[in-house]
Design a protein around this motif. Structure first.
Motif, PDB file in Angstrom:
ATOM      1  N   VAL A  40     -49.680 -73.408 -20.099  1.00  0.00           N
ATOM      2  CA  VAL A  40     -49.426 -74.764 -19.526  1.00  0.00           C
ATOM      3  C   VAL A  40     -48.911 -74.907 -18.088  1.00  0.00           C
ATOM      4  O   VAL A  40     -49.330 -75.139 -16.990  1.00  0.00           O
ATOM      5  CB  VAL A  40     -48.837 -75.710 -20.271  1.00  0.00           C
ATOM      6  CG1 VAL A  40     -48.537 -77.122 -19.586  1.00  0.00           C
ATOM      7  CG2 VAL A  40     -49.437 -75.979 -21.411  1.00  0.00           C
ATOM      8  N   VAL A  41     -48.000 -73.641 -17.831  1.00  0.00           N
ATOM      9  CA  VAL A  41     -47.393 -73.255 -16.724  1.00  0.00           C
ATOM     10  C   VAL A  41     -48.230 -72.879 -15.734  1.00  0.00           C
ATOM     11  O   VAL A  41     -48.197 -73.194 -14.476  1.00  0.00           O
ATOM     12  CB  VAL A  41     -46.052 -72.440 -17.035  1.00  0.00           C
ATOM     13  CG1 VAL A  41     -45.471 -71.997 -15.752  1.00  0.00           C
ATOM     14  CG2 VAL A  41     -44.997 -72.993 -17.884  1.00  0.00           C
ATOM     15  N   TRP A  42     -49.044 -72.041 -16.240  1.00  0.00           N
ATOM     16  CA  TRP A  42     -50.275 -71.285 -15.380  1.00  0.00           C
ATOM     17  C   TRP A  42     -50.934 -72.613 -14.787  1.00  0.00           C
ATOM     18  O   TRP A  42     -51.481 -72.526 -13.618  1.00  0.00           O
ATOM     19  CB  TRP A  42     -51.009 -70.307 -15.800  1.00  0.00           C
ATOM     20  CG  TRP A  42     -50.214 -69.012 -16.128  1.00  0.00           C
ATOM     21  CD1 TRP A  42     -49.705 -68.766 -17.507  1.00  0.00           C
ATOM     22  CD2 TRP A  42     -49.575 -68.086 -15.273  1.00  0.00           C
ATOM     23  NE1 TRP A  42     -49.199 -67.404 -17.423  1.00  0.00           N
ATOM     24  CE2 TRP A  42     -48.731 -67.098 -15.989  1.00  0.00           C
ATOM     25  CE3 TRP A  42     -49.456 -68.123 -13.713  1.00  0.00           C
ATOM     26  CZ2 TRP A  42     -47.867 -66.157 -15.547  1.00  0.00           C
ATOM     27  CZ3 TRP A  42     -48.691 -67.064 -13.463  1.00  0.00           C
ATOM     28  CH2 TRP A  42     -48.150 -66.111 -13.959  1.00  0.00           C
ATOM     29  N   VAL A  43     -51.569 -73.524 -15.513  1.00  0.00           N
ATOM     30  CA  VAL A  43     -52.484 -74.498 -14.831  1.00  0.00           C
ATOM     31  C   VAL A  43     -51.641 -75.415 -14.074  1.00  0.00           C
ATOM     32  O   VAL A  43     -52.190 -75.701 -12.869  1.00  0.00           O
ATOM     33  CB  VAL A  43     -52.655 -75.408 -16.387  1.00  0.00           C
ATOM     34  CG1 VAL A  43     -53.394 -76.705 -15.859  1.00  0.00           C
ATOM     35  CG2 VAL A  43     -53.398 -74.519 -17.218  1.00  0.00           C
ATOM     36  N   LEU A  44     -50.101 -75.573 -14.282  1.00  0.00           N
ATOM     37  CA  LEU A  44     -49.594 -76.450 -13.257  1.00  0.00           C
ATOM     38  C   LEU A  44     -49.421 -75.566 -12.090  1.00  0.00           C
ATOM     39  O   LEU A  44     -49.339 -75.971 -10.679  1.00  0.00           O
ATOM     40  CB  LEU A  44     -48.168 -76.824 -13.812  1.00  0.00           C
ATOM     41  CG  LEU A  44     -48.320 -77.775 -15.030  1.00  0.00           C
ATOM     42  CD1 LEU A  44     -46.615 -77.915 -15.542  1.00  0.00           C
ATOM     43  CD2 LEU A  44     -48.584 -79.000 -14.575  1.00  0.00           C
ATOM     44  N   ALA A  47     -52.505 -76.049  -9.921  1.00  0.00           N
ATOM     45  CA  ALA A  47     -52.610 -77.448  -9.285  1.00  0.00           C
ATOM     46  C   ALA A  47     -51.874 -77.350  -8.108  1.00  0.00           C
ATOM     47  O   ALA A  47     -52.378 -77.799  -7.029  1.00  0.00           O
ATOM     48  CB  ALA A  47     -52.181 -78.352 -10.425  1.00  0.00           C
ATOM     49  N   VAL A  48     -50.513 -76.901  -8.191  1.00  0.00           N
ATOM     50  CA  VAL A  48     -49.784 -76.849  -6.712  1.00  0.00           C
ATOM     51  C   VAL A  48     -50.498 -75.976  -5.884  1.00  0.00           C
ATOM     52  O   VAL A  48     -50.670 -76.475  -4.662  1.00  0.00           O
ATOM     53  CB  VAL A  48     -48.587 -76.337  -7.314  1.00  0.00           C
ATOM     54  CG1 VAL A  48     -47.606 -76.236  -6.046  1.00  0.00           C
ATOM     55  CG2 VAL A  48     -47.688 -77.607  -8.076  1.00  0.00           C
ATOM     56  N   SER A  49     -50.842 -74.705  -6.192  1.00  0.00           N
ATOM     57  CA  SER A  49     -51.349 -73.948  -5.208  1.00  0.00           C
ATOM     58  C   SER A  49     -52.987 -74.598  -4.732  1.00  0.00           C
ATOM     59  O   SER A  49     -53.163 -74.335  -3.441  1.00  0.00           O
ATOM     60  CB  SER A  49     -51.819 -72.571  -5.653  1.00  0.00           C
ATOM     61  OG  SER A  49     -52.539 -72.412  -6.566  1.00  0.00           O
ATOM     62  N   SER A  50     -53.800 -75.198  -5.654  1.00  0.00           N
ATOM     63  CA  SER A  50     -54.909 -75.694  -4.910  1.00  0.00           C
ATOM     64  C   SER A  50     -54.708 -76.813  -3.860  1.00  0.00           C
ATOM     65  O   SER A  50     -55.148 -76.740  -2.921  1.00  0.00           O
ATOM     66  CB  SER A  50     -55.723 -76.170  -6.056  1.00  0.00           C
ATOM     67  OG  SER A  50     -55.299 -77.243  -6.753  1.00  0.00           O
ATOM     68  N   ASN A  51     -53.487 -77.704  -4.367  1.00  0.00           N
ATOM     69  CA  ASN A  51     -53.134 -78.752  -3.233  1.00  0.00           C
ATOM     70  C   ASN A  51     -52.508 -78.107  -2.130  1.00  0.00           C
ATOM     71  O   ASN A  51     -52.859 -78.301  -0.851  1.00  0.00           O
ATOM     72  CB  ASN A  51     -52.149 -79.393  -3.819  1.00  0.00           C
ATOM     73  CG  ASN A  51     -52.490 -80.497  -4.958  1.00  0.00           C
ATOM     74  OD1 ASN A  51     -53.778 -80.784  -5.044  1.00  0.00           O
ATOM     75  ND2 ASN A  51     -51.870 -80.902  -5.817  1.00  0.00           N
ATOM     76  N   MET A  52     -52.015 -76.796  -2.241  1.00  0.00           N
ATOM     77  CA  MET A  52     -51.264 -76.341  -0.971  1.00  0.00           C
ATOM     78  C   MET A  52     -52.569 -75.919  -0.242  1.00  0.00           C
ATOM     79  O   MET A  52     -52.561 -75.932   1.138  1.00  0.00           O
ATOM     80  CB  MET A  52     -50.317 -75.048  -1.183  1.00  0.00           C
ATOM     81  CG  MET A  52     -49.107 -75.362  -1.626  1.00  0.00           C
ATOM     82  SD  MET A  52     -48.129 -74.078  -2.001  1.00  0.00           S
ATOM     83  CE  MET A  52     -48.022 -73.066  -0.761  1.00  0.00           C
ATOM     84  N   ALA A  53     -53.439 -75.346  -0.699  1.00  0.00           N
ATOM     85  CA  ALA A  53     -54.842 -74.581   0.026  1.00  0.00           C
ATOM     86  C   ALA A  53     -55.320 -75.830   0.758  1.00  0.00           C
ATOM     87  O   ALA A  53     -55.910 -75.668   1.965  1.00  0.00           O
ATOM     88  CB  ALA A  53     -55.522 -73.785  -1.126  1.00  0.00           C
ATOM     89  N   TRP A  54     -55.549 -77.013  -0.079  1.00  0.00           N
ATOM     90  CA  TRP A  54     -56.411 -78.165   0.630  1.00  0.00           C
ATOM     91  C   TRP A  54     -55.659 -78.834   1.855  1.00  0.00           C
ATOM     92  O   TRP A  54     -56.152 -78.950   2.571  1.00  0.00           O
ATOM     93  CB  TRP A  54     -56.711 -79.115  -0.424  1.00  0.00           C
ATOM     94  CG  TRP A  54     -57.040 -80.419  -0.064  1.00  0.00           C
ATOM     95  CD1 TRP A  54     -56.559 -81.697   0.270  1.00  0.00           C
ATOM     96  CD2 TRP A  54     -58.386 -80.554   0.620  1.00  0.00           C
ATOM     97  NE1 TRP A  54     -57.429 -82.616   0.714  1.00  0.00           N
ATOM     98  CE2 TRP A  54     -58.597 -81.885   0.751  1.00  0.00           C
ATOM     99  CE3 TRP A  54     -59.814 -79.584   0.550  1.00  0.00           C
ATOM    100  CZ2 TRP A  54     -60.172 -82.283   1.178  1.00  0.00           C
ATOM    101  CZ3 TRP A  54     -60.874 -80.013   1.008  1.00  0.00           C
ATOM    102  CH2 TRP A  54     -60.828 -81.430   1.333  1.00  0.00           C
TER     103      TRP A  54
END
Length: 70
Positions: A40-44, A47-54
């Motif tokens: 679950v921590v890896w999924v979170l 999510a944060v890193s994909s938002n940073m990339a976008w």
């Protein structure tokens, strides 16, 4: 005129964030396959890193659009 892809630090940060996103997704899959709920921590983190990339890609496009060439 179509928008230019970002260049420089924004593009580099986006690529690093995308790499972190892909690695954290792989870690989440491995963790869940092993039956560990720490995935679950890896999924979170994914999510944060994909938002940073976008965000980095969009921020870089905005800065390139403000430049005046000529």
């Amino acid at each position: 005129m179509p928008p230019q892809p970002p260049s420089g630090p924004a593009r580099r940060l986006a690529y690093y964030a995308l790499a972190v996103c892909l690695l954290s997704i792989a870690a989440a899959v491995v963790s869940f396959v092993r039956g560990n709920w720490l995935g679950v921590v890896w999924v979170l983190l994914a999510a944060v890193s994909s938002n940073m990339a976008w965000f980095s890609l969009r921020r870089g496009r905005g800065r390139d659009g403000d430049r005046v060439t000529g």
